[in-house]
Design a protein around this motif. Structure first.
Motif, mmCIF file in Angstrom:
data_model
loop_
_atom_site.group_PDB
_atom_site.id
_atom_site.type_symbol
_atom_site.label_atom_id
_atom_site.label_comp_id
_atom_site.label_asym_id
_atom_site.label_seq_id
_atom_site.Cartn_x
_atom_site.Cartn_y
_atom_site.Cartn_z
ATOM 1 N N ALA A 41 1.377 1.432 -4.559
ATOM 2 C CA ALA A 41 2.780 1.111 -4.842
ATOM 3 C C ALA A 41 3.714 1.897 -3.928
ATOM 4 C CB ALA A 41 3.091 1.417 -6.304
ATOM 5 N N ALA A 42 3.446 3.178 -3.755
ATOM 6 C CA ALA A 42 4.298 3.991 -2.889
ATOM 7 C C ALA A 42 4.294 3.450 -1.462
ATOM 8 C CB ALA A 42 3.829 5.449 -2.912
ATOM 9 N N VAL A 53 8.368 -6.324 -3.485
ATOM 10 C CA VAL A 53 6.962 -6.128 -3.825
ATOM 11 C C VAL A 53 6.711 -6.581 -5.260
ATOM 12 C CG1 VAL A 53 5.119 -4.419 -4.106
ATOM 13 C CG2 VAL A 53 6.735 -4.203 -2.206
ATOM 14 N N SER A 54 5.669 -7.388 -5.449
ATOM 15 C CA SER A 54 5.316 -7.861 -6.792
ATOM 16 C C SER A 54 4.203 -6.999 -7.376
ATOM 17 C CB SER A 54 4.851 -9.318 -6.730
ATOM 18 O OG SER A 54 3.593 -9.404 -6.071
ATOM 19 N N MET A 55 4.047 -7.080 -8.680
ATOM 20 C CA MET A 55 2.959 -6.371 -9.337
ATOM 21 C C MET A 55 1.607 -6.924 -8.859
ATOM 22 S SD MET A 55 4.053 -3.940 -11.434
ATOM 23 C CE MET A 55 3.137 -3.717 -12.975
ATOM 24 N N ASP A 56 1.531 -8.213 -8.585
ATOM 25 C CA ASP A 56 0.295 -8.796 -8.067
ATOM 26 C C ASP A 56 -0.096 -8.148 -6.742
ATOM 27 O OD1 ASP A 56 0.314 -10.450 -10.221
ATOM 28 O OD2 ASP A 56 0.625 -12.308 -9.111
ATOM 29 N N VAL A 58 0.699 -5.157 -5.707
ATOM 30 C CA VAL A 58 0.265 -3.782 -5.974
ATOM 31 C C VAL A 58 -1.170 -3.778 -6.479
ATOM 32 C CG1 VAL A 58 0.642 -1.725 -7.384
ATOM 33 C CG2 VAL A 58 2.599 -2.944 -6.413
ATOM 34 N N ALA A 59 -1.484 -4.665 -7.405
ATOM 35 C CA ALA A 59 -2.842 -4.736 -7.952
ATOM 36 C C ALA A 59 -3.858 -5.034 -6.858
ATOM 37 C CB ALA A 59 -2.911 -5.796 -9.054
ATOM 38 N N THR A 60 -3.533 -5.989 -5.989
ATOM 39 C CA THR A 60 -4.450 -6.350 -4.905
ATOM 40 C C THR A 60 -4.660 -5.173 -3.958
ATOM 41 O OG1 THR A 60 -3.783 -8.674 -5.015
ATOM 42 C CG2 THR A 60 -4.801 -7.917 -2.969
ATOM 43 N N ALA A 61 -3.567 -4.516 -3.564
ATOM 44 C CA ALA A 61 -3.667 -3.393 -2.627
ATOM 45 C C ALA A 61 -4.424 -2.224 -3.236
ATOM 46 C CB ALA A 61 -2.267 -2.951 -2.205
ATOM 47 N N ALA A 62 -4.308 -2.055 -4.557
ATOM 48 C CA ALA A 62 -4.981 -0.939 -5.229
ATOM 49 C C ALA A 62 -6.429 -1.270 -5.577
ATOM 50 C CB ALA A 62 -4.218 -0.567 -6.500
ATOM 51 N N GLY A 63 -6.793 -2.555 -5.511
ATOM 52 C CA GLY A 63 -8.151 -2.944 -5.859
ATOM 53 C C GLY A 63 -8.420 -2.910 -7.352
ATOM 54 N N VAL A 64 -7.393 -3.179 -8.151
ATOM 55 C CA VAL A 64 -7.566 -3.220 -9.611
ATOM 56 C C VAL A 64 -7.115 -4.584 -10.121
ATOM 57 C CG1 VAL A 64 -7.147 -0.740 -9.797
ATOM 58 C CG2 VAL A 64 -5.246 -2.325 -10.163
ATOM 59 N N GLY A 78 8.044 0.474 -15.152
ATOM 60 C CA GLY A 78 7.121 1.505 -15.608
ATOM 61 C C GLY A 78 6.374 2.131 -14.450
ATOM 62 N N LEU A 79 6.054 1.319 -13.466
ATOM 63 C CA LEU A 79 5.411 1.824 -12.260
ATOM 64 C C LEU A 79 6.361 2.748 -11.500
ATOM 65 C CD1 LEU A 79 2.891 1.681 -10.519
ATOM 66 C CD2 LEU A 79 3.767 -0.435 -9.511
#
Length: 204
Positions: A41-42, A53-56, A58-64, A78-79
């Motif tokens: 996210a950062a 930036v979407s939450m999707d 962030v999830a993809t980039a973080a691998g979660v 919240g993020l």
């Protein structure tokens, strides 16, 4: 302000209670996921801006999984709040234990000015994130634990004002991310900073 029955020590103890604490202990896999999400996210926020930036993403980039992300952080605000936690802890530690005038040992008016300057530095560095965390829902800013810390700190320093609690809220209103975002293009940082310092000096 009515003096605390137990004196200044009790006021300081109350401030200690309000500071942002470290994240609770968690399982190793949960801690890894949290770190991966915050790092992703950062990076994405810095590269593209918070709004883009979407939450999707962030999830993809973080691998979660998206479910993991939403369960852990709720939404993008919240993020943002989670990303700001460490920065807020640093500022709170400086207020509680750092050298004067931001930390203890200086006159109240010097500490108020130092706080305004330090908070503005923090705010300008993370303006989009703070704005998101403060405006996620009506009144969100006032429910954030760190706001209660900033308010209590100022109210203690403003104990000679006719109404320290209200004066602390009024001073913090001028430091809201929405307010700063609106005025910064018109006034520029130097003029904005000078005006906030004058407001801080007049508060006592």
């Amino acid at each position: 302000m009515t003096p605390d029955a137990n004196g200044p020590q009790s006021a300081s103890a109350r401030l200690l209670e309000l500071r942002v604490g470290p994240p609770p202990k968690e399982r190793a896999d949960a801690a890894r996921n949290r770190a991966a999400v915050l790092d992703a996210a950062a990076r994405l926020f810095a590269e593209h801006g918070v709004d883009a930036v979407s939450m999707d993403q962030v999830a993809t980039a973080a691998g979660v999984g998206k479910g993991t992300l939403f369960r852990r952080f709720g939404d993008k605000s919240g993020l943002a709040a989670a990303l700001l936690d460490a920065r807020e802890r640093d500022l709170q530690e400086a207020i509680l234990y750092g050298p004067p005038p931001l930390g203890p040992g200086a006159a109240a008016d010097e500490r108020i000015r130092a706080f305004v300057e330090a908070y503005l530095d923090y705010l300008l560095e993370h303006l989009d994130l703070v704005r998101m965390s403060e405006t996620a829902s009506p009144g969100a800013r006032y429910r954030i634990g760190s706001y209660r810390f900033w308010h209590r700190h100022l109210a203690i320093l403003l104990d000679s004002a006719p109404d320290p609690d209200h004066t602390a809220h009024a001073l913090l209103a001028a430091l809201s991310a929405e307010h700063i975002t609106a005025l910064l293009p018109e006034l520029g940082e130097r003029r904005l900073r000078a005006g906030l310092v004058r407001l801080a000096e007049a508060a006592r």
